[in-house]
Design an enzyme around this catalytic site. Sequence first.
Site, mmCIF file in Angstrom:
data_model
loop_
_atom_site.group_PDB
_atom_site.id
_atom_site.type_symbol
_atom_site.label_atom_id
_atom_site.label_comp_id
_atom_site.label_asym_id
_atom_site.label_seq_id
_atom_site.Cartn_x
_atom_site.Cartn_y
_atom_site.Cartn_z
ATOM 1 C CE LYS A 1 -2.092 2.488 3.087
ATOM 2 N NZ LYS A 1 -2.048 3.783 2.368
ATOM 3 C CD GLU B 1 13.965 1.545 8.516
ATOM 4 O OE1 GLU B 1 14.466 2.577 8.984
ATOM 5 O OE2 GLU B 1 14.484 0.425 8.633
ATOM 6 C CB CYS C 1 13.089 10.086 7.147
ATOM 7 S SG CYS C 1 13.998 9.085 5.973
ATOM 8 C CD GLU D 1 9.481 13.308 11.552
ATOM 9 O OE1 GLU D 1 8.392 12.763 11.778
ATOM 10 O OE2 GLU D 1 10.360 12.798 10.845
HETATM 11 P P1 NAD Z 1 2.192 7.968 8.057
HETATM 12 O O1 NAD Z 1 2.649 7.152 9.202
HETATM 13 O O2 NAD Z 1 1.047 8.868 8.232
HETATM 14 O O3 NAD Z 1 1.805 7.040 6.815
HETATM 15 C C1 NAD Z 1 2.725 6.125 6.241
HETATM 16 C C2 NAD Z 1 1.943 5.012 5.579
HETATM 17 O O4 NAD Z 1 1.261 4.274 6.587
HETATM 18 C C3 NAD Z 1 0.878 5.485 4.594
HETATM 19 O O5 NAD Z 1 0.805 4.583 3.513
HETATM 20 C C4 NAD Z 1 -0.383 5.415 5.432
HETATM 21 O O6 NAD Z 1 -1.553 5.255 4.674
HETATM 22 C C5 NAD Z 1 -0.107 4.187 6.268
HETATM 23 N N1 NAD Z 1 -0.870 4.112 7.528
HETATM 24 C C6 NAD Z 1 -1.339 5.132 8.272
HETATM 25 N N2 NAD Z 1 -2.029 4.648 9.331
HETATM 26 C C7 NAD Z 1 -1.967 3.303 9.248
HETATM 27 C C8 NAD Z 1 -2.484 2.247 10.051
HETATM 28 N N3 NAD Z 1 -3.220 2.483 11.133
HETATM 29 N N4 NAD Z 1 -2.208 0.976 9.689
HETATM 30 C C9 NAD Z 1 -1.471 0.718 8.582
HETATM 31 N N5 NAD Z 1 -0.993 1.675 7.784
HETATM 32 C C10 NAD Z 1 -1.218 2.953 8.110
HETATM 33 O O7 NAD Z 1 3.476 8.757 7.569
HETATM 34 P P2 NAD Z 1 3.562 9.840 6.422
HETATM 35 O O8 NAD Z 1 2.965 11.104 6.943
HETATM 36 O O9 NAD Z 1 3.064 9.260 5.147
HETATM 37 O O10 NAD Z 1 5.141 10.000 6.265
HETATM 38 C C11 NAD Z 1 5.906 10.902 7.009
HETATM 39 C C12 NAD Z 1 6.637 10.183 8.117
HETATM 40 O O11 NAD Z 1 7.421 9.134 7.573
HETATM 41 C C13 NAD Z 1 7.606 11.078 8.849
HETATM 42 O O12 NAD Z 1 7.501 10.856 10.226
HETATM 43 C C14 NAD Z 1 8.971 10.610 8.350
HETATM 44 O O13 NAD Z 1 10.037 10.835 9.232
HETATM 45 C C15 NAD Z 1 8.728 9.155 8.151
HETATM 46 N N6 NAD Z 1 9.701 8.577 7.230
HETATM 47 C C16 NAD Z 1 10.657 7.742 7.734
HETATM 48 C C17 NAD Z 1 11.618 7.205 6.897
HETATM 49 C C18 NAD Z 1 12.681 6.282 7.408
HETATM 50 O O14 NAD Z 1 13.326 5.627 6.601
HETATM 51 N N7 NAD Z 1 12.895 6.182 8.702
HETATM 52 C C19 NAD Z 1 11.586 7.502 5.529
HETATM 53 C C20 NAD Z 1 10.588 8.367 5.057
HETATM 54 C C21 NAD Z 1 9.643 8.894 5.914
#
Ligand code: NAD
Length: 480
Positions: free
Chosen positions: A173, A248, A282, A384
């Site tokens: 997804k 991650e 990130c 963050e």
């Molecule tokens: P998010 O956690 O809102 O969403 C990430 C993904 O998870 C999306 O596909 C979303 O639909 C899904 N998701 C949300 N709720 C869920 C649930 N209850 N169950 C299963 N899936 C669910 O994050 P975002 O806003 O899309 O991304 C930004 C965040 O990602 C920031 O905190 C950033 O630091 C982090 N990030 C981390 C890395 C890394 O490698 N550590 C890399 C890129 C981004």
Amino acid sequence: MKIISNYINGELVNPLSGSYLDVFNPAEGKVYAQLPDSDGGDVNLAFKAASAAFPLWSSFTVEKRSRILLNISQAIETNIEELALAESMDNGKPLKLARSVDIPRAATNMRFFATSILHFASESHYMEEGVINYTLRRPVGVVGCISPWNLPLYLFTWKIAPALAAGNCVVAKPSEITPMTAFLFSKICIEAGLPKGVLNIVHGLGNKAGNAIVSHPGITAISFTGGTQTGEHIAKIAAPMFKKTSLELGGKNAAIIFNDAPYYEMIKTVVRSSFSNQGQICLCCSRIFIEKPLFEKFKKDFIHRVKKLQVGDPLKESTDVGAMVSEPHMKKVLSCIKIAGEEGGTITTGGKRIILNGRCENGWFIEPTIIEGLQSNCRTNQEEIFGPVVTIMPFENEEEVLGYANSTKYGLAASIWTNNLGRAHKFAEKIKTGIVWVNCWMIRDLRTPFGGMKSSGVGREGGWEALKFFTEQKNICIKY
Ligand code: NAD
């Protein structure tokens, strides 16, 4: 209006519910596409297709799997312009960044794991005469891959490539905020000859489609990249089901600049590590610590360079900083800037929304923002923000700055700038982050372990780490 489909059992299909969600072009602030609002029913179909495909896919020789994944990599390269444009429109990032970083990296991810699987080997332990052990590594089965919006195709393929290379079938997804390139990727997979059901892409909301993937009893490993709060939620569901998880998560990375830093290289890289992709990587360094004697010079030069960054239409070659990914995210970042002011911070540069003219007049743009005068322990320096916002802070000595750097709950990455070799090694060891760059930032060798400590995650991606995650190990002991 473009309509996005799910990719299930080798076909592009509508969601069972028939419901769709809006997809926005952030540079224009308007809806330009619709994506499936999938639910547990669609995830079930995807799971059934994946488990039906698993016996065949996992029985292919590694050469055969590798060849198909290389076809996909090649097709990404052939379609680079279309994919880069789609990524820029979906995410708001400068087209030149999507063309030079995101899409080439997606092709590299596929190629890297298509070729690494050819060299992936397991251990054998000779114990004593007549007793030998060997480790058998087999694919886990059907795995779930969930990715965020900031580097859409780049991070989507970073998970899918090792999962498929290792012989798993996948229910994936992408973020509902940036689904377009994953949709184009599904068409590429069909054309590249990926057998039906091996990869299934279910679009939709995290708390609906994402949740259904995480809680599906047949999906036994979850690779997730996203926010720390979401990671916590996923861990709570996955842990009692004893699923393998790779998480991650967020970061609050520090750049630490000593007097003896290689100045020219440092200043231009720190501008990049602060504002690339609107600060929505990130790995971006959002806290910049500068040794006191260098502080005023750094501040003057940094502000000068940051003021020259062109914020504008992501499709223009001259644009350095594009649009924020969504209106809620823009508002969140602006509210963080407001909090910084309330905490006593001085905004030395930027701090406001930018209203552009023409095509992008309703777009979601924020000025690159530099804040000074804050303590290390305030909210602005602990939470963050994930936008084009950095703080600059002077420090007196090594011990003090190490304390600041390690003071957040996060531990993803750090960048240290010094020509003192001993100090560089000492800091690299003592900083509590999974990734440390010395006199550089974001140089990535895909063989290295990638991931964070503390609230930045659990597990590592990249190289053998990823292939180990996507395989189940078994020790076989033979007495002869
Ligand atoms: P998010 O956690 O809102 O969403 C990430 C993904 O998870 C999306 O596909 C979303 O639909 C899904 N998701 C949300 N709720 C869920 C649930 N209850 N169950 C299963 N899936 C669910 O994050 P975002 O806003 O899309 O991304 C930004 C965040 O990602 C920031 O905190 C950033 O630091 C982090 N990030 C981390 C890395 C890394 O490698 N550590 C890399 C890129 C981004």
